[in-house]
Design an enzyme around this catalytic site. Structure first.
Site, PDB file in Angstrom:
ATOM      1  N   ARG A  92       0.815  -1.218   0.000  1.00 50.71           N
ATOM      2  CA  ARG A  92       0.000   0.000   0.000  1.00 50.71           C
ATOM      3  C   ARG A  92       0.850   1.270   0.000  1.00 50.71           C
ATOM      4  O   ARG A  92       1.923   1.300   0.604  1.00 50.71           O
ATOM      5  CB  ARG A  92      -0.928   0.003   1.223  1.00 50.71           C
ATOM      6  CG  ARG A  92      -2.010  -1.053   1.164  1.00 50.71           C
ATOM      7  CD  ARG A  92      -2.737  -1.186   2.503  1.00 50.71           C
ATOM      8  NE  ARG A  92      -3.833  -2.148   2.405  1.00 50.71           N
ATOM      9  CZ  ARG A  92      -3.681  -3.470   2.506  1.00 50.71           C
ATOM     10  NH1 ARG A  92      -2.470  -3.979   2.723  1.00 50.71           N
ATOM     11  NH2 ARG A  92      -4.722  -4.280   2.398  1.00 50.71           N
ATOM     12  N   HIS A 117      -0.837  -2.542  -4.622  1.00 53.34           N
ATOM     13  CA  HIS A 117      -0.313  -3.464  -5.634  1.00 53.34           C
ATOM     14  C   HIS A 117      -0.305  -2.877  -7.050  1.00 53.34           C
ATOM     15  O   HIS A 117      -0.603  -3.565  -8.028  1.00 53.34           O
ATOM     16  CB  HIS A 117      -1.107  -4.763  -5.614  1.00 53.34           C
ATOM     17  CG  HIS A 117      -0.803  -5.653  -4.447  1.00 53.34           C
ATOM     18  ND1 HIS A 117       0.299  -5.475  -3.645  1.00 53.34           N
ATOM     19  CD2 HIS A 117      -1.483  -6.725  -3.932  1.00 53.34           C
ATOM     20  CE1 HIS A 117       0.298  -6.411  -2.698  1.00 53.34           C
ATOM     21  NE2 HIS A 117      -0.763  -7.158  -2.837  1.00 53.34           N
ATOM     22  N   HIS A 191       3.624 -13.142  -5.956  1.00 53.64           N
ATOM     23  CA  HIS A 191       2.432 -13.309  -5.115  1.00 53.64           C
ATOM     24  C   HIS A 191       1.837 -14.717  -5.177  1.00 53.64           C
ATOM     25  O   HIS A 191       0.609 -14.870  -5.144  1.00 53.64           O
ATOM     26  CB  HIS A 191       1.367 -12.278  -5.497  1.00 53.64           C
ATOM     27  CG  HIS A 191       0.533 -11.798  -4.349  1.00 53.64           C
ATOM     28  ND1 HIS A 191      -0.498 -12.554  -3.811  1.00 53.64           N
ATOM     29  CD2 HIS A 191       0.575 -10.661  -3.624  1.00 53.64           C
ATOM     30  CE1 HIS A 191      -1.067 -11.882  -2.833  1.00 53.64           C
ATOM     31  NE2 HIS A 191      -0.430 -10.729  -2.684  1.00 53.64           N
ATOM     32  N   SER A 192       2.667 -15.735  -5.224  1.00 53.79           N
ATOM     33  CA  SER A 192       2.134 -17.099  -5.116  1.00 53.79           C
ATOM     34  C   SER A 192       1.664 -17.376  -3.696  1.00 53.79           C
ATOM     35  O   SER A 192       2.258 -16.921  -2.714  1.00 53.79           O
ATOM     36  CB  SER A 192       3.194 -18.136  -5.492  1.00 53.79           C
ATOM     37  OG  SER A 192       3.247 -18.316  -6.887  1.00 53.79           O
ATOM     38  N   TYR A 193       0.574 -18.135  -3.609  1.00 50.05           N
ATOM     39  CA  TYR A 193       0.107 -18.688  -2.336  1.00 50.05           C
ATOM     40  C   TYR A 193       0.610 -20.114  -2.271  1.00 50.05           C
ATOM     41  O   TYR A 193       0.236 -20.955  -3.093  1.00 50.05           O
ATOM     42  CB  TYR A 193      -1.416 -18.695  -2.262  1.00 50.05           C
ATOM     43  CG  TYR A 193      -2.064 -17.342  -2.160  1.00 50.05           C
ATOM     44  CD1 TYR A 193      -2.730 -16.958  -0.995  1.00 50.05           C
ATOM     45  CD2 TYR A 193      -2.054 -16.448  -3.229  1.00 50.05           C
ATOM     46  CE1 TYR A 193      -3.353 -15.727  -0.897  1.00 50.05           C
ATOM     47  CE2 TYR A 193      -2.666 -15.213  -3.141  1.00 50.05           C
ATOM     48  CZ  TYR A 193      -3.317 -14.860  -1.973  1.00 50.05           C
ATOM     49  OH  TYR A 193      -3.931 -13.633  -1.881  1.00 50.05           O
ATOM     50  N   ASP A 248      -1.137 -10.695   8.212  1.00 51.17           N
ATOM     51  CA  ASP A 248      -0.993  -9.758   7.096  1.00 51.17           C
ATOM     52  C   ASP A 248       0.052  -8.735   7.536  1.00 51.17           C
ATOM     53  O   ASP A 248      -0.259  -7.573   7.794  1.00 51.17           O
ATOM     54  CB  ASP A 248      -2.333  -9.093   6.790  1.00 51.17           C
ATOM     55  CG  ASP A 248      -2.391  -8.454   5.400  1.00 51.17           C
ATOM     56  OD1 ASP A 248      -1.331  -8.381   4.747  1.00 51.17           O
ATOM     57  OD2 ASP A 248      -3.481  -8.018   4.984  1.00 51.17           O
ATOM     58  N   GLU A 310       5.811 -12.490   0.379  1.00 53.10           N
ATOM     59  CA  GLU A 310       6.013 -11.394  -0.561  1.00 53.10           C
ATOM     60  C   GLU A 310       7.293 -10.639  -0.189  1.00 53.10           C
ATOM     61  O   GLU A 310       7.278  -9.754   0.660  1.00 53.10           O
ATOM     62  CB  GLU A 310       4.807 -10.457  -0.551  1.00 53.10           C
ATOM     63  CG  GLU A 310       3.489 -11.156  -0.871  1.00 53.10           C
ATOM     64  CD  GLU A 310       2.300 -10.285  -0.535  1.00 53.10           C
ATOM     65  OE1 GLU A 310       2.233  -9.131  -1.016  1.00 53.10           O
ATOM     66  OE2 GLU A 310       1.416 -10.751   0.221  1.00 53.10           O
TER      67      GLU A 310
END
Length: 345
Positions: A92, A117, A191-193, A248, A310
């Site tokens: 952000r 992003h 940004h892979s999970y 987060d 990230e």
């Protein structure tokens, strides 16, 4: 564009965008039972498969089977950015504004009055150009994207490249480079999970270790500029413990290019280590698709389906002089390297 391939083409049509643009997927594999599939849209990782000691193969990243699902996912209540290259600025920027060389830059707002992003349609939703595909030892895929000056209201033309490499040491190595023709800011991330147990489980039984002793203090997800110690808090992962239901948080990496984090699945006897040259590691558990889009293997992704690592500069860095600078100047090269290393035992 330079392509080296075997008799079976590693490049396949993955779908078409609404404007008729064709999107291709590109698959590479190493000699140690790992394969990677990425696509032009968002320079996005679609699949990352690792063979286990028991002979099974697990796809350790979340994603979709169809291009249309990736496109539609950006309209979900909270877009997941599965596998995407995120930019021009990951994280952000408060109030979607910052000062650069005495000039106020006002960006598009897309997250509660902030810029997130890269804006309304960041790099994750752009069609990247395939530059090179190598399928021999240490195979790799390289993409490029030219972001024109003023895109999402960011100053300067930015030329970006990303290279994904599968090493023979079972590593997914990601390298970003960027140059500009006028001062701007840049902060890219992957940004892979990840879920070391595949598509249908949660990550809550997997163990998380983060080699960081401080986190960024935030109010309403915006950094205050302060760093807080993790000792004796729920953010202390200096010793391994199960993944949390909700996180987060940006961790301050104490040593560049050393081990930043580890994820361990005792069920699959599989470990992933994260290395980076970036100062921050933003960790996020999520993946919820709100029952609107099915994931790979017809999975119903929920709020604990995966965990993101990230690697990046600090969120809102342009507004905090004490944070590492996110400014890129003409003649300089932005360079970001991250490695996800896998070990089956």
């Amino acid at each position: 564009m330079k392509i080296r391939s075997s008799s079976k083409s590693p490049t396949q049509l993955f779908g078409e965008l609404s404007d008729g643009s064709k999107v291709y997927s590109h698959e590479i594999s190493n000699s140690n039972g790992m394969s990677l599939k990425v696509m032009d849209y968002g320079a996005t990782v679609i699949a990352l498969k690792k063979s286990l000691k028991n002979g099974k193969v697990v796809d350790v990243v979340l994603g979709f089977d169809a291009l249309s699902d990736y496109v539609d996912s950006y309209s979900l209540p909270s877009a997941p950015y599965f596998g995407a290259t995120v930019g021009r600025f990951a994280g952000r920027i408060a109030n979607a504004t910052f000062d650069l060389n005495g000039k106020s830059i006002v960006l598009h707002q897309n997250n509660s009055g902030n810029a997130l992003h890269g804006g309304i349609a960041g790099f994750s939703q752009k069609l990247w150009r395939l530059e090179q595909l190598k399928t021999d030892k240490n195979p790799s895929v390289s993409f490029s994207y030219r972001s024109p000056a003023g895109e999402e209201l960011y100053p300067g033309e930015l030329k970006v490249s990303v290279t994904y490499t599968l090493t023979e040491e079972s590593e997914l190595e990601i390298e970003y480079k960027a140059t500009t023709n006028e001062p701007t800011v840049v902060n890219l991330t992957h940004h892979s999970y990840f879920n070391l147990e595949g598509q249908h489980s949660s990550v809550l039984k997997q163990e998380l270790h983060i080699d960081a002793y401080e986190i960024l203090e935030t109010i309403d997800m915006i950094p205050t500029g302060k760093m807080l110690p993790v000792q004796s808090t729920e953010s202390d992962y200096t010793a391994p413990k199960p993944c949390p239901e909700v996180i987060d948080t940006t961790f301050v990496i104490k040593a560049k290019e050393s081990l930043a984090a580890t994820l361990l699945s005792k069920e699959n006897n599989l470990k992933m280590e994260v290395y980076t040259n970036q100062p921050g590691l933003h960790v996020y558990v999520g993946g919820n698709c709100f029952t609107q889009i099915k994931g790979k293997e017809n999975a119903s992704y929920h709020s604990q389906s995966g965990i993101c690592f990230e690697t990046q500069n600090f969120p809102d860095a342009p507004n905090h002089p004490n944070f590492p600078s996110a400014i890129l100047l003409p003649g300089d090269i932005y360079f970001h390297k991250t490695i996800y290393k896998f070990q089956s035992f």
